[in-house]
Design a protein around this motif. Structure first.
Motif, PDB file in Angstrom:
ATOM      1  N   ALA A  47      -2.800  -7.254   0.684  1.00  0.00           N
ATOM      2  CA  ALA A  47      -2.908  -6.272  -0.404  1.00  0.00           C
ATOM      3  C   ALA A  47      -1.554  -6.046  -1.077  1.00  0.00           C
ATOM      4  N   VAL A  48      -0.502  -6.002  -0.271  1.00  0.00           N
ATOM      5  CA  VAL A  48       0.830  -5.796  -0.847  1.00  0.00           C
ATOM      6  C   VAL A  48       1.259  -7.022  -1.666  1.00  0.00           C
ATOM      7  N   VAL A  49       0.919  -8.217  -1.173  1.00  0.00           N
ATOM      8  CA  VAL A  49       1.266  -9.429  -1.923  1.00  0.00           C
ATOM      9  C   VAL A  49       0.547  -9.449  -3.268  1.00  0.00           C
ATOM     10  N   ASP A  50      -0.721  -9.044  -3.271  1.00  0.00           N
ATOM     11  CA  ASP A  50      -1.461  -9.002  -4.534  1.00  0.00           C
ATOM     12  C   ASP A  50      -0.863  -7.978  -5.485  1.00  0.00           C
ATOM     13  N   TRP A  51      -0.477  -6.829  -4.953  1.00  0.00           N
ATOM     14  CA  TRP A  51       0.140  -5.814  -5.823  1.00  0.00           C
ATOM     15  C   TRP A  51       1.448  -6.321  -6.422  1.00  0.00           C
ATOM     16  N   ALA A  52       2.265  -6.996  -5.635  1.00  0.00           N
ATOM     17  CA  ALA A  52       3.554  -7.483  -6.131  1.00  0.00           C
ATOM     18  C   ALA A  52       3.376  -8.556  -7.204  1.00  0.00           C
ATOM     19  N   ASN A  53       2.382  -9.413  -7.028  1.00  0.00           N
ATOM     20  CA  ASN A  53       2.156 -10.462  -8.017  1.00  0.00           C
ATOM     21  C   ASN A  53       1.583  -9.926  -9.320  1.00  0.00           C
ATOM     22  N   GLN A  54       0.870  -8.780  -9.250  1.00  0.00           N
ATOM     23  CA  GLN A  54       0.288  -8.189 -10.449  1.00  0.00           C
ATOM     24  C   GLN A  54       1.220  -7.199 -11.135  1.00  0.00           C
ATOM     25  N   ASN A  55       2.270  -6.779 -10.484  1.00  0.00           N
ATOM     26  CA  ASN A  55       3.158  -5.763 -11.058  1.00  0.00           C
ATOM     27  C   ASN A  55       4.055  -6.321 -12.145  1.00  0.00           C
ATOM     28  N   ARG A  56       4.283  -7.639 -12.174  1.00  0.00           N
ATOM     29  CA  ARG A  56       5.071  -8.318 -13.205  1.00  0.00           C
ATOM     30  C   ARG A  56       6.549  -7.904 -13.181  1.00  0.00           C
ATOM     31  N   ALA A  57       7.028  -7.411 -12.066  1.00  0.00           N
ATOM     32  CA  ALA A  57       8.436  -7.054 -11.934  1.00  0.00           C
ATOM     33  C   ALA A  57       9.181  -8.185 -11.244  1.00  0.00           C
ATOM     34  N   PRO A  58      10.460  -8.413 -11.557  1.00  0.00           N
ATOM     35  CA  PRO A  58      11.230  -9.454 -10.852  1.00  0.00           C
ATOM     36  C   PRO A  58      11.387  -9.104  -9.383  1.00  0.00           C
ATOM     37  N   VAL A  59      11.454 -10.152  -8.555  1.00  0.00           N
ATOM     38  CA  VAL A  59      11.440  -9.984  -7.103  1.00  0.00           C
ATOM     39  C   VAL A  59      12.740 -10.519  -6.522  1.00  0.00           C
ATOM     40  N   LEU A  60      13.340  -9.733  -5.650  1.00  0.00           N
ATOM     41  CA  LEU A  60      14.511 -10.131  -4.866  1.00  0.00           C
ATOM     42  C   LEU A  60      14.104 -10.191  -3.403  1.00  0.00           C
ATOM     43  N   SER A  61      14.234 -11.366  -2.784  1.00  0.00           N
ATOM     44  CA  SER A  61      13.897 -11.543  -1.366  1.00  0.00           C
ATOM     45  C   SER A  61      15.178 -11.545  -0.538  1.00  0.00           C
ATOM     46  N   ILE A  62      15.176 -10.776   0.546  1.00  0.00           N
ATOM     47  CA  ILE A  62      16.327 -10.689   1.439  1.00  0.00           C
ATOM     48  C   ILE A  62      16.032 -11.513   2.679  1.00  0.00           C
ATOM     49  N   ASP A  63      16.873 -12.527   2.915  1.00  0.00           N
ATOM     50  CA  ASP A  63      16.758 -13.421   4.070  1.00  0.00           C
ATOM     51  C   ASP A  63      15.340 -13.970   4.200  1.00  0.00           C
ATOM     52  N   VAL A  67      -1.092   0.794   0.001  1.00  0.00           N
ATOM     53  CA  VAL A  67      -0.858   0.128  -1.280  1.00  0.00           C
ATOM     54  C   VAL A  67      -1.281   1.017  -2.432  1.00  0.00           C
ATOM     55  N   LYS A  68      -2.251   1.914  -2.199  1.00  0.00           N
ATOM     56  CA  LYS A  68      -2.711   2.792  -3.257  1.00  0.00           C
ATOM     57  C   LYS A  68      -1.624   3.753  -3.733  1.00  0.00           C
ATOM     58  N   ASP A  69      -0.658   4.023  -2.870  1.00  0.00           N
ATOM     59  CA  ASP A  69       0.417   4.945  -3.238  1.00  0.00           C
ATOM     60  C   ASP A  69       1.548   4.273  -4.013  1.00  0.00           C
ATOM     61  N   LEU A  70       1.501   2.972  -4.138  1.00  0.00           N
ATOM     62  CA  LEU A  70       2.498   2.268  -4.935  1.00  0.00           C
ATOM     63  C   LEU A  70       2.231   2.493  -6.423  1.00  0.00           C
ATOM     64  N   PRO A  71       3.242   2.466  -7.268  1.00  0.00           N
ATOM     65  CA  PRO A  71       3.034   2.763  -8.699  1.00  0.00           C
ATOM     66  C   PRO A  71       2.159   1.719  -9.371  1.00  0.00           C
ATOM     67  N   ASP A  72       1.352   2.229 -10.314  1.00  0.00           N
ATOM     68  CA  ASP A  72       0.479   1.335 -11.071  1.00  0.00           C
ATOM     69  C   ASP A  72       1.213   0.642 -12.213  1.00  0.00           C
ATOM     70  N   THR A 120      13.684   2.288 -11.155  1.00  0.00           N
ATOM     71  CA  THR A 120      12.741   2.426 -10.038  1.00  0.00           C
ATOM     72  C   THR A 120      12.660   1.097  -9.307  1.00  0.00           C
ATOM     73  N   VAL A 121      12.766   1.158  -7.972  1.00  0.00           N
ATOM     74  CA  VAL A 121      12.731  -0.022  -7.118  1.00  0.00           C
ATOM     75  C   VAL A 121      11.634   0.167  -6.082  1.00  0.00           C
ATOM     76  N   ALA A 122      10.785  -0.846  -5.958  1.00  0.00           N
ATOM     77  CA  ALA A 122       9.745  -0.859  -4.918  1.00  0.00           C
ATOM     78  C   ALA A 122      10.239  -1.733  -3.770  1.00  0.00           C
ATOM     79  N   LEU A 123      10.369  -1.132  -2.578  1.00  0.00           N
ATOM     80  CA  LEU A 123      10.912  -1.820  -1.409  1.00  0.00           C
ATOM     81  C   LEU A 123       9.766  -2.094  -0.437  1.00  0.00           C
ATOM     82  N   LEU A 124       9.440  -3.388  -0.248  1.00  0.00           N
ATOM     83  CA  LEU A 124       8.323  -3.786   0.606  1.00  0.00           C
ATOM     84  C   LEU A 124       8.889  -4.320   1.918  1.00  0.00           C
ATOM     85  N   CYS A 125       8.640  -3.598   3.011  1.00  0.00           N
ATOM     86  CA  CYS A 125       9.221  -3.947   4.313  1.00  0.00           C
ATOM     87  C   CYS A 125       8.119  -4.139   5.347  1.00  0.00           C
TER      88      CYS A 125
END
Length: 506
Positions: free
Chosen positions: A425-441, A394-399, A334-339
């Motif tokens: 809100a999205v930044v807070d969710w990403a920091n709390q999800n504990r998943a590795p992050v890949l940034s594009i450009d 953000v509420k629809d993103l996986p917990d 599962t991949v969460a894509l934040l655009c």
């Protein structure tokens, strides 16, 4: 007479150096002052030679263990079973004051018995003890006379003792050689005085340290190279071995700095091969993309190329063929894509479409805007044809933690988006999800509320990214070489056979 002692079992002590010999007397020579034992035992162990000969000067102590009786029909070579004593056991026989000798009886030791094997006919081989020094003739005569006078005590255990030097090594004598010839050979080999032997041990470690192995082999190799021995193919020549990444043919020296930018780079990277990749400013990078678009590398082509390279890197980070195969359908990643609503977000949507085509569960977050860019609209239309899921809250993103988060929220120019509630809100969710992050450009500037990335993917040439960008990768988006030259960059592709390569900070 001396021949009367033939067949007697005796024990001869040759000192501490050679030990004790036991055996049956086969010969007593008064002229050469020698005594021979057949089938001898050395310190209780059977000797490898069938017969040994001792000189009078080699004997320290001699003991008579058994004397054959007058009616005994056994010959010198017959089988004799007897208990062999150790030195100092038995009856000592020596000349007395009246010349007849006396007997001192001592108990037999309880040592293990030794068997004297049968003596075979040794016509073709004889054994002689090599001389150490010439001994006194009168010394042997005195002991032979003692044996003759003690003839009446044959049936009793007697001993014959004297003091002399230690015997030397036993040397087999081949048939056909005269006694004098063998003596001369023994003298040449063993005739040195024992006092001349040095007492100190040889220093192997010290002498080995004096040998410079590397210098000697280098000298040998230089000599062979000059003399042409290797070119002629000597038997000792070893073929050169090369690694899989080494070139057999000699080539020109490698130039590691093959990319030169017009201004001094703030930061430099290097590839796994050692090639230097300098960073460029955002203005020069923007100019490079504008010139490439003018020559036909349109935004749609660049988005597609970026999406393919980013998806390839994401698939490798998700496990590659070890996880993405038909046998692991239960481990679908599962991949969460934040655009965001800009070109960087369109690049992320393109990457999400390719990931979804490779059976990856993609959840695309994109905030609702009244008017979207044409590039984003086109990418969303293509993404809607896949099995990917699009959310705007953000509420629809996986917990629960996802396998990977791809960050395309930030933009190089529109920094005001970071003040929006949805962005925070999205930044807070990403920091709390504990998943590795890949940034594009990712952009150069970093905000306090930004997302710390583990990997960052740069396009064409890297920007001087900071520490929060994580490990930097570079992807090839298809910019021709002459386009680089047009903007003043001397460029030579560092990618080799790949489209995505890792960069290391120098």
């Amino acid at each position: 007479m001396a021949t009367d002692w033939l067949g007697s079992i005796v024990s001869i002590n040759c000192g501490e150096s050679l030990g004790v010999y036991q055996g049956r007397v086969s010969a007593v020579d008064q002229v050469s002052q020698t005594i021979s034992l057949t089938r001898p035992f050395h310190n209780g162990v059977k000797c490898l030679v069938p017969e040994v000969t001792f000189r009078a000067g080699d004997i320290t102590e001699l003991k008579i263990l058994e004397i054959p009786g007058p009616g005994d029909s056994r010959q010198c070579g017959d089988l004799q079973q007897s208990e062999m004593g150790i030195p100092g056991v038995g009856c000592q026989v020596g000349p007395s004051q009246n010349g007849t000798g006396k007997v001192l009886k001592k108990p037999i030791s309880s040592s293990a018995p030794q068997n004297i094997p049968r003596r075979t006919d040794m016509k073709n081989q004889d054994v002689i003890i090599s001389p150490q020094q010439q001994c006194s003739k009168s010394y042997m005569d005195r002991h032979v006379e003692t044996l003759t006078q003690s003839k009446g005590f044959r049936r009793r255990h007697n001993s014959w003792s004297s003091s002399s030097r230690h015997p030397n090594q036993v040397t087999p004598k081949k048939s056909g050689l005269k006694n004098g010839q063998m003596k001369s050979k023994d003298d040449e080999c063993f005739g040195d005085d024992i006092d001349e032997i040095p007492d100190t041990d040889f220093d192997f470690e010290g002498n080995l340290a004096l040998f410079d192995k590397a210098a000697v082999f280098e000298e040998i190799e230089t000599y062979e190279r000059r003399s042409g021995t290797r070119s002629r193919g000597t038997p000792n020549e070893k073929p050169a071995r090369y690694r899989h990444d080494e070139n057999i043919l000699e080539s020109e020296p490698i130039v590691y700095r093959r990319i030169v930018v017009p201004q001094n780079a703030n930061k430099e990277f290097c590839t796994d091969s050692g090639l230097v990749v300098p960073s460029v400013s955002y203005e020069l990078h923007k100019k490079l993309l504008s010139v490439a678009e003018k020559h036909g590398l349109t935004l749609e082509r660049r988005l597609e190329m970026t999406g393919v390279c980013a998806s390839q890197m994401a698939l490798s980070l998700l496990g590659g063929p070890n996880r993405l195969n038909p046998k692991n359908v239960h481990q679908r990643p599962t991949v969460a894509l934040l655009c965001g609503p800009h070109v960087k977000g369109a690049q992320g949507i393109s990457c999400g479409r390719h990931l979804s085509n490779h059976d990856v569960h993609v959840i695309l977050f994109l905030p609702n805007f009244v008017k979207m860019l044409e590039s984003i609209t086109n990418e969303l239309n293509l993404f809607s044809k896949t099995q990917g899921q699009q959310v705007s809250s953000v509420k629809d993103l996986p917990d629960t933690p996802v396998d990977l988060v791809i960050n395309c929220l930030d933009c190089h120019e529109n920094a005001f988006l970071r003040d929006q509630p949805w962005y925070k809100a999205v930044v807070d969710w990403a920091n709390q999800n504990r998943a590795p992050v890949l940034s594009i450009d990712p952009p150069i500037s970093e905000m306090e509320q930004g997302i710390d990335a583990k990997w960052s993917l740069a396009l064409g040439l890297p920007l001087p990214l900071g520490e929060r960008a994580g490990r930097v990768y570079l992807c090839d988006i298809g910019i021709p070489q002459k386009v680089f030259q047009e903007v003043g960059i001397n460029y030579h592709s560092p990618f080799g056979c790949k489209f995505v390569i890792p960069l290391h900070s120098t």
